[in-house]
Design a protein around this motif. Structure first.
Motif, PDB file in Angstrom:
ATOM      1  N   LEU A  21       0.832  -1.218   0.000  1.00  0.00           N
ATOM      2  CA  LEU A  21       0.000   0.000   0.000  1.00  0.00           C
ATOM      3  C   LEU A  21       0.860   1.260   0.000  1.00  0.00           C
ATOM      4  O   LEU A  21       1.854   1.340   0.735  1.00  0.00           O
ATOM      5  N   LEU A  41     -10.580  -1.484   1.045  1.00  0.00           N
ATOM      6  CA  LEU A  41     -10.185  -0.105   0.758  1.00  0.00           C
ATOM      7  C   LEU A  41     -10.987   0.450  -0.408  1.00  0.00           C
ATOM      8  O   LEU A  41     -11.475   1.577  -0.371  1.00  0.00           O
ATOM      9  N   SER A  42     -11.118  -0.347  -1.450  1.00  0.00           N
ATOM     10  CA  SER A  42     -11.878   0.026  -2.647  1.00  0.00           C
ATOM     11  C   SER A  42     -13.298  -0.548  -2.521  1.00  0.00           C
ATOM     12  O   SER A  42     -13.643  -1.133  -1.482  1.00  0.00           O
ATOM     13  N   GLY A  78     -11.005   3.705   1.869  1.00  0.00           N
ATOM     14  CA  GLY A  78      -9.565   3.606   2.069  1.00  0.00           C
ATOM     15  C   GLY A  78      -9.249   3.136   3.482  1.00  0.00           C
ATOM     16  O   GLY A  78     -10.017   2.379   4.099  1.00  0.00           O
ATOM     17  N   GLY A  79      -8.131   3.635   4.017  1.00  0.00           N
ATOM     18  CA  GLY A  79      -7.688   3.212   5.346  1.00  0.00           C
ATOM     19  C   GLY A  79      -8.645   3.583   6.468  1.00  0.00           C
ATOM     20  O   GLY A  79      -8.672   2.932   7.515  1.00  0.00           O
ATOM     21  N   ILE A 111      -1.446   3.328   8.200  1.00  0.00           N
ATOM     22  CA  ILE A 111      -2.808   2.872   8.539  1.00  0.00           C
ATOM     23  C   ILE A 111      -2.794   2.164   9.893  1.00  0.00           C
ATOM     24  O   ILE A 111      -3.662   2.394  10.741  1.00  0.00           O
ATOM     25  N   TYR A 165      -5.846   2.321  -4.445  1.00  0.00           N
ATOM     26  CA  TYR A 165      -5.776   2.023  -3.010  1.00  0.00           C
ATOM     27  C   TYR A 165      -5.306   3.201  -2.153  1.00  0.00           C
ATOM     28  O   TYR A 165      -5.198   3.060  -0.938  1.00  0.00           O
ATOM     29  N   GLY A 166      -5.045   4.361  -2.768  1.00  0.00           N
ATOM     30  CA  GLY A 166      -4.651   5.523  -1.985  1.00  0.00           C
ATOM     31  C   GLY A 166      -3.155   5.579  -1.737  1.00  0.00           C
ATOM     32  O   GLY A 166      -2.404   4.706  -2.168  1.00  0.00           O
ATOM     33  N   THR A 167      -2.741   6.629  -1.038  1.00  0.00           N
ATOM     34  CA  THR A 167      -1.304   6.866  -0.831  1.00  0.00           C
ATOM     35  C   THR A 167      -0.838   6.498   0.577  1.00  0.00           C
ATOM     36  O   THR A 167       0.353   6.547   0.864  1.00  0.00           O
ATOM     37  N   ASP A 168      -1.772   6.148   1.459  1.00  0.00           N
ATOM     38  CA  ASP A 168      -1.368   5.758   2.815  1.00  0.00           C
ATOM     39  C   ASP A 168      -0.606   4.436   2.771  1.00  0.00           C
ATOM     40  O   ASP A 168      -1.021   3.500   2.084  1.00  0.00           O
TER      41      ASP A 168
END
Ligand code: CA2
Length: 153
Positions: free
Chosen positions: A14, A100-101, A127-128, A30, A22-25
């Motif tokens: 991730l 997450l998605s 997401g997270g 998380i 899935y985002g940047t976290d």
């Protein structure tokens, strides 16, 4: 209370790959937010990530002895793993499924979850933050169960 939080295969990537989905976290970020959230409510968490199905099954079995609830994102195993479903059923620990998605909005093979009918709740698309929403709902559910038990009804 203690809650086991389980991350499935590839979630260690991730923030490194496919941020548009899935985002940047990152997973450590998380996990830190999950620990902080639990601590603010006076609870503890046991967090594990496993790339293998057996590692997830072992962790679910351990949770029977260590935890009042489970939050799990089985990742790709969501759509394929009878073994994870069987472990959750055998363990009998209240479980929330997190994604997450939104798998239902993606490829056809992601439309099926082999655990969605045996969990107490399901959070997807945030997401997270979904892990925090899952923890909140799960803790409330467990507290209500404990209150019902102690009232003798
Ligand atoms: O949306 C979710 O949380 C999923 O459980 C993620 C799984 C996918 O197979 C499910 O259908 C939905 C995939 C996890 C892989 O994570 C990656 C993270 C970064 C880069 C590549 C993969």
């Amino acid at each position: 209370m203690n809650i086991t939080v389980l991350h499935g295969p590839n979630l260690n990537l991730l923030g490194v790959r496919e941020p548009e989905i899935y985002g940047t976290d990152t997973l450590p970020a998380i996990n830190a937010s999950i620990e902080k959230f639990a601590d603010e409510f006076g609870h503890t968490v046991t967090i594990e990530q496993h790339n293998g199905e057996g590692g997830l099954v072992d962790a679910i079995q351990r949770a029977r002895l260590t935890s009042e609830g489970i939050v799990i994102n089985p990742a790709g195993y969501t759509h394929t793993s009878v073994a994870i479903r069987d472990a959750l059923l055998a363990t009998g620990v209240p479980t929330v499924e997190v994604h997450l998605s939104v798998p239902e909005a993606r490829e056809e093979f992601r439309q099926i979850s082999l655990i969605s009918d045996i969990v107490i709740g399901r959070i997807s698309g945030f997401g997270g933050d979904g892990y925090l929403l899952a923890l909140q709902g799960l803790i409330r559910h467990i507290e209500e169960m404990q209150a019902d038990d102690s009232s003798g009804s």
